[in-house]
Design a protein around this motif. Structure first.
Motif, PDB file in Angstrom:
ATOM      1  N   ARG A   1      21.636 -10.664  93.203  1.00 50.87           N
ATOM      2  CA  ARG A   1      22.165 -10.568  91.838  1.00 50.87           C
ATOM      3  C   ARG A   1      21.256  -9.726  90.947  1.00 50.87           C
ATOM      4  O   ARG A   1      21.729  -8.900  90.167  1.00 50.87           O
ATOM      5  N   CYS A   2      19.949  -9.933  91.053  1.00 48.50           N
ATOM      6  CA  CYS A   2      19.018  -9.167  90.221  1.00 48.50           C
ATOM      7  C   CYS A   2      19.016  -7.693  90.605  1.00 48.50           C
ATOM      8  O   CYS A   2      18.941  -6.827  89.738  1.00 48.50           O
ATOM      9  N   ALA A   3      19.084  -7.408  91.895  1.00 45.88           N
ATOM     10  CA  ALA A   3      19.104  -6.014  92.333  1.00 45.88           C
ATOM     11  C   ALA A   3      20.332  -5.303  91.783  1.00 45.88           C
ATOM     12  O   ALA A   3      20.248  -4.171  91.302  1.00 45.88           O
ATOM     13  N   PHE A   4      21.463  -5.975  91.815  1.00 41.48           N
ATOM     14  CA  PHE A   4      22.687  -5.374  91.292  1.00 41.48           C
ATOM     15  C   PHE A   4      22.588  -5.139  89.783  1.00 41.48           C
ATOM     16  O   PHE A   4      22.963  -4.087  89.285  1.00 41.48           O
ATOM     17  N   LEU A   5      22.068  -6.131  89.062  1.00 38.35           N
ATOM     18  CA  LEU A   5      21.924  -5.991  87.609  1.00 38.35           C
ATOM     19  C   LEU A   5      20.878  -4.944  87.241  1.00 38.35           C
ATOM     20  O   LEU A   5      21.064  -4.172  86.305  1.00 38.35           O
ATOM     21  N   LEU A   6      19.794  -4.912  87.993  1.00 39.14           N
ATOM     22  CA  LEU A   6      18.679  -4.034  87.665  1.00 39.14           C
ATOM     23  C   LEU A   6      19.003  -2.569  87.937  1.00 39.14           C
ATOM     24  O   LEU A   6      18.852  -1.718  87.066  1.00 39.14           O
ATOM     25  N   ASP A   7      19.445  -2.279  89.151  1.00 40.26           N
ATOM     26  CA  ASP A   7      19.591  -0.871  89.527  1.00 40.26           C
ATOM     27  C   ASP A   7      20.493  -0.760  90.752  1.00 40.26           C
ATOM     28  O   ASP A   7      20.011  -0.547  91.869  1.00 40.26           O
ATOM     29  N   SER A   8      21.788  -0.863  90.553  1.00 38.40           N
ATOM     30  CA  SER A   8      22.723  -0.876  91.685  1.00 38.40           C
ATOM     31  C   SER A   8      22.744   0.441  92.457  1.00 38.40           C
ATOM     32  O   SER A   8      23.130   0.463  93.616  1.00 38.40           O
ATOM     33  N   SER A   9      22.307   1.536  91.836  1.00 41.07           N
ATOM     34  CA  SER A   9      22.304   2.813  92.557  1.00 41.07           C
ATOM     35  C   SER A   9      21.098   2.954  93.496  1.00 41.07           C
ATOM     36  O   SER A   9      21.104   3.798  94.378  1.00 41.07           O
ATOM     37  N   PHE A  10      20.081   2.134  93.313  1.00 41.87           N
ATOM     38  CA  PHE A  10      18.915   2.094  94.196  1.00 41.87           C
ATOM     39  C   PHE A  10      18.766   0.670  94.727  1.00 41.87           C
ATOM     40  O   PHE A  10      17.720   0.044  94.605  1.00 41.87           O
ATOM     41  N   MET A  11      19.833   0.179  95.304  1.00 36.85           N
ATOM     42  CA  MET A  11      19.940  -1.237  95.654  1.00 36.85           C
ATOM     43  C   MET A  11      18.796  -1.747  96.540  1.00 36.85           C
ATOM     44  O   MET A  11      18.239  -2.804  96.261  1.00 36.85           O
ATOM     45  N   GLU A  12      18.449  -1.023  97.579  1.00 40.00           N
ATOM     46  CA  GLU A  12      17.427  -1.543  98.502  1.00 40.00           C
ATOM     47  C   GLU A  12      16.062  -1.640  97.822  1.00 40.00           C
ATOM     48  O   GLU A  12      15.343  -2.625  98.014  1.00 40.00           O
ATOM     49  N   ASN A  13      15.696  -0.632  97.016  1.00 38.19           N
ATOM     50  CA  ASN A  13      14.436  -0.699  96.274  1.00 38.19           C
ATOM     51  C   ASN A  13      14.453  -1.874  95.299  1.00 38.19           C
ATOM     52  O   ASN A  13      13.459  -2.587  95.142  1.00 38.19           O
ATOM     53  N   ALA A  14      15.584  -2.052  94.627  1.00 35.07           N
ATOM     54  CA  ALA A  14      15.718  -3.147  93.667  1.00 35.07           C
ATOM     55  C   ALA A  14      15.662  -4.502  94.378  1.00 35.07           C
ATOM     56  O   ALA A  14      15.068  -5.455  93.859  1.00 35.07           O
ATOM     57  N   ARG A  15      16.230  -4.606  95.582  1.00 36.39           N
ATOM     58  CA  ARG A  15      16.191  -5.858  96.345  1.00 36.39           C
ATOM     59  C   ARG A  15      14.754  -6.208  96.743  1.00 36.39           C
ATOM     60  O   ARG A  15      14.350  -7.364  96.674  1.00 36.39           O
ATOM     61  N   LEU A  16      13.989  -5.206  97.169  1.00 36.99           N
ATOM     62  CA  LEU A  16      12.598  -5.463  97.549  1.00 36.99           C
ATOM     63  C   LEU A  16      11.773  -5.916  96.344  1.00 36.99           C
ATOM     64  O   LEU A  16      10.964  -6.845  96.444  1.00 36.99           O
ATOM     65  N   ALA A  17      11.998  -5.271  95.188  1.00 34.84           N
ATOM     66  CA  ALA A  17      11.277  -5.671  93.969  1.00 34.84           C
ATOM     67  C   ALA A  17      11.684  -7.083  93.549  1.00 34.84           C
ATOM     68  O   ALA A  17      10.833  -7.895  93.162  1.00 34.84           O
ATOM     69  N   ALA A  18      12.974  -7.390  93.634  1.00 29.15           N
ATOM     70  CA  ALA A  18      13.460  -8.727  93.276  1.00 29.15           C
ATOM     71  C   ALA A  18      12.910  -9.778  94.240  1.00 29.15           C
ATOM     72  O   ALA A  18      12.622 -10.912  93.840  1.00 29.15           O
ATOM     73  N   SER A  19      12.751  -9.398  95.488  1.00 28.18           N
ATOM     74  CA  SER A  19      12.184 -10.316  96.477  1.00 28.18           C
ATOM     75  C   SER A  19      10.736 -10.670  96.133  1.00 28.18           C
ATOM     76  O   SER A  19      10.319 -11.823  96.241  1.00 28.18           O
ATOM     77  N   ARG A  20       9.968  -9.665  95.693  1.00 32.06           N
ATOM     78  CA  ARG A  20       8.579  -9.932  95.268  1.00 32.06           C
ATOM     79  C   ARG A  20       8.560 -10.832  94.030  1.00 32.06           C
ATOM     80  O   ARG A  20       7.735 -11.745  93.917  1.00 32.06           O
TER      81      ARG A  20
END
Length: 199
Positions: A154-173
């Motif tokens: 959810r955070c990755a989508f809200l934060l930066d859906s065009s760079f989803m994988e980078n946003a997912r890794l940051a949200a995971s941290r």
């Protein structure tokens, strides 16, 4: 009223207050977004002040959900020492009462309307169900993989859906930090309650 009863009644409210305060005090969400922007050169996310504030507000709610899920799991589901007997999880009836008081206190502290509170509870239930499914898979993730958690997606989508994988890794941290914060706050409240009962 005896101190033990008073402490038992106040524990859900105290935990709700402490997790809300800790989330703001530790600046979990602003640090998460700011570090993501710097690491990935996504400065456009901070250009419009009103959109940036809205983004922080949405992510703050997601962080509160993740923090609540973890804190409630620690208190209600994980085995707790009970004097000299073997550690056991909280009885289901007590866990239900604790959860109800916790959510009522959180609703008052956040100043939510009844609709806001119901939305939060619905999302909380969804988080818990997804967590249960993920736990059933029992697949260990690699250090470079994002966590299988609704907060991450959810955070990755809200934060930066065009760079989803980078946003997912940051949200995971960020999730790792949130879960550590949940453990610290929960243990602090539990320790104070036990200390109060021994006085």
């Amino acid at each position: 009223m005896p101190r033990e009863k008073q402490n038992g009644i106040d524990a859900p409210g105290e935990l709700a207050q402490r997790i809300s305060e800790a989330l703001i005090r530790e600046r979990v969400v602003p640090r998460f977004v700011d570090s993501y922007v710097v690491e990935n050169g996504r400065h456009a996310l901070q250009v419009h002040a009103s959109l940036y504030r809205d983004l922080l507000s949405l992510l703050q709610r997601e962080a509160l959900l993740a923090l609540t899920v973890r804190a409630l799991a620690i208190v209600c589901n994980e085995p707790q020492p009970a004097g000299k007997s073997k550690p056991r999880p909280m009885p289901r009836r007590d866990a239900t009462a604790f959860r109800r008081k916790f959510l009522a206190s959180l609703t008052r502290q956040q100043g939510w309307t009844a609709g806001d509170a119901l939305d939060f509870q619905r999302d909380l239930q969804m988080y818990e169900e997804l967590q249960t499914r993920a736990a059933a898979k029992r697949r260990t993730r690699k250090p470079y993989e994002a966590a299988d958690h609704p907060f991450v997606d959810r955070c990755a989508f809200l934060l930066d859906s065009s760079f989803m994988e980078n946003a997912r890794l940051a949200a995971s941290r960020a999730l790792t930090g949130i879960e550590k914060l949940a453990v610290a706050v929960t243990e602090q409240v539990r320790g104070e309650r036990v200390h109060g009962e021994q006085r």
